[in-house]
Design an enzyme around this catalytic site. Structure first.
Site, PDB file in Angstrom:
ATOM      1  N   ALA A   7      14.962  35.701  22.054  1.00 42.02           N
ATOM      2  CA  ALA A   7      16.070  35.215  22.881  1.00 42.02           C
ATOM      3  C   ALA A   7      15.835  33.776  23.331  1.00 42.02           C
ATOM      4  O   ALA A   7      16.189  33.402  24.447  1.00 42.02           O
ATOM      5  CB  ALA A   7      16.240  36.125  24.094  1.00 42.02           C
ATOM      6  N   ARG A  13      26.515  26.371  19.605  1.00 48.23           N
ATOM      7  CA  ARG A  13      27.946  26.533  19.318  1.00 48.23           C
ATOM      8  C   ARG A  13      28.715  27.199  20.459  1.00 48.23           C
ATOM      9  O   ARG A  13      29.943  27.157  20.486  1.00 48.23           O
ATOM     10  CB  ARG A  13      28.129  27.335  18.031  1.00 48.23           C
ATOM     11  CG  ARG A  13      27.895  26.509  16.771  1.00 48.23           C
ATOM     12  CD  ARG A  13      28.250  27.296  15.538  1.00 48.23           C
ATOM     13  NE  ARG A  13      27.202  28.250  15.184  1.00 48.23           N
ATOM     14  CZ  ARG A  13      27.369  29.275  14.364  1.00 48.23           C
ATOM     15  NH1 ARG A  13      28.561  29.504  13.837  1.00 48.23           N
ATOM     16  NH2 ARG A  13      26.373  30.080  14.082  1.00 48.23           N
ATOM     17  N   TYR A 351      40.358  39.789  53.420  1.00 49.26           N
ATOM     18  CA  TYR A 351      39.562  38.555  53.504  1.00 49.26           C
ATOM     19  C   TYR A 351      40.143  37.641  54.573  1.00 49.26           C
ATOM     20  O   TYR A 351      41.330  37.290  54.545  1.00 49.26           O
ATOM     21  CB  TYR A 351      39.557  37.856  52.148  1.00 49.26           C
ATOM     22  CG  TYR A 351      38.685  36.627  52.083  1.00 49.26           C
ATOM     23  CD1 TYR A 351      37.350  36.683  52.430  1.00 49.26           C
ATOM     24  CD2 TYR A 351      39.213  35.413  51.663  1.00 49.26           C
ATOM     25  CE1 TYR A 351      36.539  35.551  52.359  1.00 49.26           C
ATOM     26  CE2 TYR A 351      38.413  34.277  51.584  1.00 49.26           C
ATOM     27  CZ  TYR A 351      37.068  34.358  51.941  1.00 49.26           C
ATOM     28  OH  TYR A 351      36.280  33.233  51.876  1.00 49.26           O
TER      29      TYR A 351
END
Length: 414
Positions: A7, A13, A351
């Site tokens: 990894a 790309r 919120y």
């Protein structure tokens, strides 16, 4: 068995500030799928080779998984050499995979390992047969059908390029055989890298026993190298998840327009209607009806026989048995009881600009259409809000109470 996951690549790309293996597909990072496969095989140790933005990958992995940094990106063989220093294993088996292959199946890798051990091979390679092998390494065999090499496309002859059996990028080796072969791998003069695939040629020339395991699904070997690849992998995984849930007794009315991510649980006889999005960490009970045009976000918990309908969204909320929320509503950070009716257009305003606040609605309450509940609020058992009512922040509607108006005022008890 020890496992090495490669990894370290930059993922050029992808054109992203996020490490390639941490890009999500169906709600989970690419690397998470590979780790799940490895852990199902039963590895003694897992070592992830990291490089570009390795600290981000290390933080994602957390404790319990070894990491080693490939300082210079000199190819896959060099990456495996780096990992060998950490594993320090001179015996046993080594499984090698790439961290950007989320379509690998646990059953396939387990079968590969079983064949490797049954045949007492020195190495085994996962292969697939495809109609168009362009871009993949080809499996080269001798006249007896034994694999002798993996030829990368740019190094292949015209005859070798016509081979349709390709390398998927999953290997298992005896540790000692791998270690000896890696020492003989030479720098590729064109790419200036050391190829792990060259290990097969080295072992073959030494007379080692090399086996292959052919997967029936060529897609398993897809590596994600671009945003287009990411979308293609998501499409395959999404259909896998939907097929799984249909086999488990869930009705998916239109698989082409339904999105269900990983880490979701759905009870039997639940119906998922078109244009529904169910994100990860959602639990849905039995005999529910979800959709159309419903969005269930992480932390949602629905009990049995809940109905969530058109253009409704639920986030970090619990809805009790037989609760209805059928039209144009939002429930966020809410604890909603059983047999509650959430009228069309209801919003829990959770919120306040700084914090997420909780809304509590008790059993058998009736929330009138277009009600706004400015959290934190509490609506008692069997209580009712009038259509268009605004329940103020901190307000408590008692059991059986009726609240109406803007701002809401309690006018009576039922």
């Amino acid at each position: 068995m020890n496992t090495i996951i490669l990894a370290a690549g930059k993922g050029t790309r992808m054109k992203s500030g996020t490490p390639k293996v941490l890009h999500p597909v169906c709600g989970r990072p690419l690397l998470r799928y590979v780790l799940d496969v490895v852990q199902s095989v039963g590895s003694l140790k897992i070592c992830v080779v990291i490089g570009h933005q390795g600290e981000h990958v290390r933080r994602f992995l957390g404790k319990g998984i070894l990491t080693v940094v490939q300082r210079r990106l000199l190819g896959t063989a060099d990456a495996v050499r780096c990992a060998q220093k950490i594993l320090r294993s001179s015996s046993g088996d080594v499984l090698i995979l790439c961290g950007d292959t989320p379509l690998l199946k646990k059953e396939t890798v387990r079968s590969l390992v079983r064949k490797f051990r049954r045949t007492k091979a020195d190495g085994i390679v996962l292969t697939a047969e495809v109609g168009d092998p362009s871009g993949y390494g080809r499996i080269v065999r001798d006249w007896q059908g034994r694999m002798t090499a993996i030829r990368e496309e740019k190094d292949a002859t015209e005859e070798e390029r016509r081979i349709r059996e390709i390398n998927v990028g999953v290997y298992c080796f005896k540790a000692r055989a791998l270690s000896a072969a890696l020492k003989k791998v030479k720098l590729n003069p064109v790419k200036k890298e050391y190829y792990l695939t060259d290990v097969i040629g080295v072992l073959s020339r030494r007379g080692a026993k090399i086996e292959t395991y052919l997967t029936g699904e060529p897609q398993e070997g897809w590596g994600v190298n671009s945003r287009e690849d990411l979308a293609a992998a998501q499409q395959v995984l999404r259909q896998r998840f939907l097929r799984y849930w249909m086999a488990e007794g869930v009705t998916i009315e239109d698989p082409q327009t339904t999105f269900v991510e990983a880490d979701v649980r759905i009870g039997r006889d639940t119906v998922i209607r078109p244009f529904t999005v169910i994100e990860g960490n959602v639990r849905i009970g039995s005999r529910c009806v979800i959709g159309p045009f419903t969005h269930l976000r992480p932390g949602t918990r629905l009990a049995d026989e809940v109905q969530i309908g058109n253009f409704a969204e639920v986030s970090r909320s619990r809805l009790g048995t037989k609760t209805l929320m059928k039209h144009f509503s939002f429930a966020g950070d809410a604890e909603i009881g059983r047999h509650v009716n959430i009228g069309a257009g209801t919003v829990t305003a959770n919120y306040d600009g700084k914090n997420k606040n909780k809304t509590v609605i008790k059993d058998n309450a009736f929330i009138g259409s277009d009600s706004i509940l400015v959290a934190p609020v509490k609506v008692g058992r069997g209580a009712m809000t009038g259509a268009g009512c605004v329940v103020k922040k901190g307000q408590v509607v008692p059991d059986g109470g009726v609240i109406v108006g803007v701002p809401g005022r309690i006018i009576k008890k039922i």
